[in-house]
Scaffold this motif. Structure first.
Motif, short mmCIF file in Angstrom:
data_model
loop_
_atom_site.label_atom_id
_atom_site.label_comp_id
_atom_site.label_asym_id
_atom_site.label_seq_id
_atom_site.Cartn_x
_atom_site.Cartn_y
_atom_site.Cartn_z
N GLU A 12 0.77 -1.30 0.50
CA GLU A 12 0.20 0.08 -0.23
C GLU A 12 0.38 1.52 -0.37
OE1 GLU A 12 -2.37 2.08 3.46
OE2 GLU A 12 -1.50 0.02 4.60
N ALA A 13 1.98 0.97 0.47
CA ALA A 13 2.98 2.54 0.41
C ALA A 13 3.58 2.78 -0.91
CB ALA A 13 4.21 1.66 1.22
N THR A 36 -4.79 -10.23 4.01
CA THR A 36 -5.50 -11.67 5.09
C THR A 36 -6.76 -11.79 3.45
OG1 THR A 36 -6.88 -10.00 5.79
CG2 THR A 36 -5.05 -11.15 7.30
N SER A 37 -7.31 -11.57 2.61
CA SER A 37 -7.84 -11.82 1.14
C SER A 37 -9.33 -10.94 1.63
CB SER A 37 -7.54 -13.97 1.13
OG SER A 37 -6.46 -14.03 0.48
N VAL A 77 -7.86 2.62 -8.15
CA VAL A 77 -7.77 1.87 -7.10
C VAL A 77 -7.27 2.13 -6.12
CG1 VAL A 77 -8.46 -0.63 -6.55
CG2 VAL A 77 -8.95 -0.16 -9.16
N SER A 78 -8.36 2.19 -4.67
CA SER A 78 -7.67 2.27 -3.56
C SER A 78 -7.40 1.23 -2.36
CB SER A 78 -8.49 2.81 -2.48
OG SER A 78 -7.97 3.16 -1.36
N SER A 79 -5.76 1.21 -2.32
CA SER A 79 -4.69 -0.24 -2.02
C SER A 79 -4.99 1.19 -0.42
CB SER A 79 -3.36 -0.12 -2.34
OG SER A 79 -2.67 1.40 -2.30
N GLY A 83 -2.32 -2.72 3.36
CA GLY A 83 -1.28 -3.85 3.92
C GLY A 83 -0.47 -3.96 2.45
N GLN A 84 0.05 -5.53 2.41
CA GLN A 84 0.57 -6.08 1.21
C GLN A 84 -0.94 -6.51 1.15
OE1 GLN A 84 3.78 -8.46 3.08
NE2 GLN A 84 5.17 -7.18 2.29
#
Length: 120
Positions: A12-13, A36-37, A77-79, A83-84
């Motif tokens: 996300e960074a 975590t899906s 698209v928002s992250s 996280g990963q």
């Protein structure tokens, strides 16, 4: 998929550009899921991109969007809070060629890292 084109883990960074061409299905979508899906816990209402989005911009044959934790243009698209993360490509009503030989028929979208730690 959970890595960019260089093999680095999606995070996300960072800001990414996802792009591709026509996909061998009647309809498709790409959705962002956290490590975590699950869908990230944010209220951005921007967690996927699909054929409808690509067609609305006139780009269904050559389409692209940006992934970033903060808004990054209209095709975003928002992250945020992811996280990963992973990207899941879903193909609905695939073509016979895809069913017969998926490796040959599917040109997977590219994921280019544009930078990390700052708004791109």
């Amino acid at each position: 998929r959970n890595t960019d084109d260089t093999g680095a883990r999606l995070d996300e960074a960072c800001t990414y550009r996802v792009s591709g061409g026509a996909l061998p299905a009647q309809w498709w979508s790409i959705t962002l899921y956290d490590s975590t899906s699950y869908l990230p816990r944010n209220t951005d209402n921007a967690l996927s991109f699909d054929l409808t989005d690509a067609a609305a911009t006139g780009s269904s044959e050559g389409w692209g969007f940006t992934i970033a934790p903060l808004p990054a243009g209209s095709e975003w698209v928002s992250s945020r809070e992811a996280g990963q993360f992973d990207l899941t490509l879903r193909l609905y009503k695939p073509t016979p060629a895809l069913i017969e030989n998926p490796v040959a028929a599917l040109g997977a979208p590219g994921i280019e890292k544009l930078g990390c730690g700052e708004v791109q």
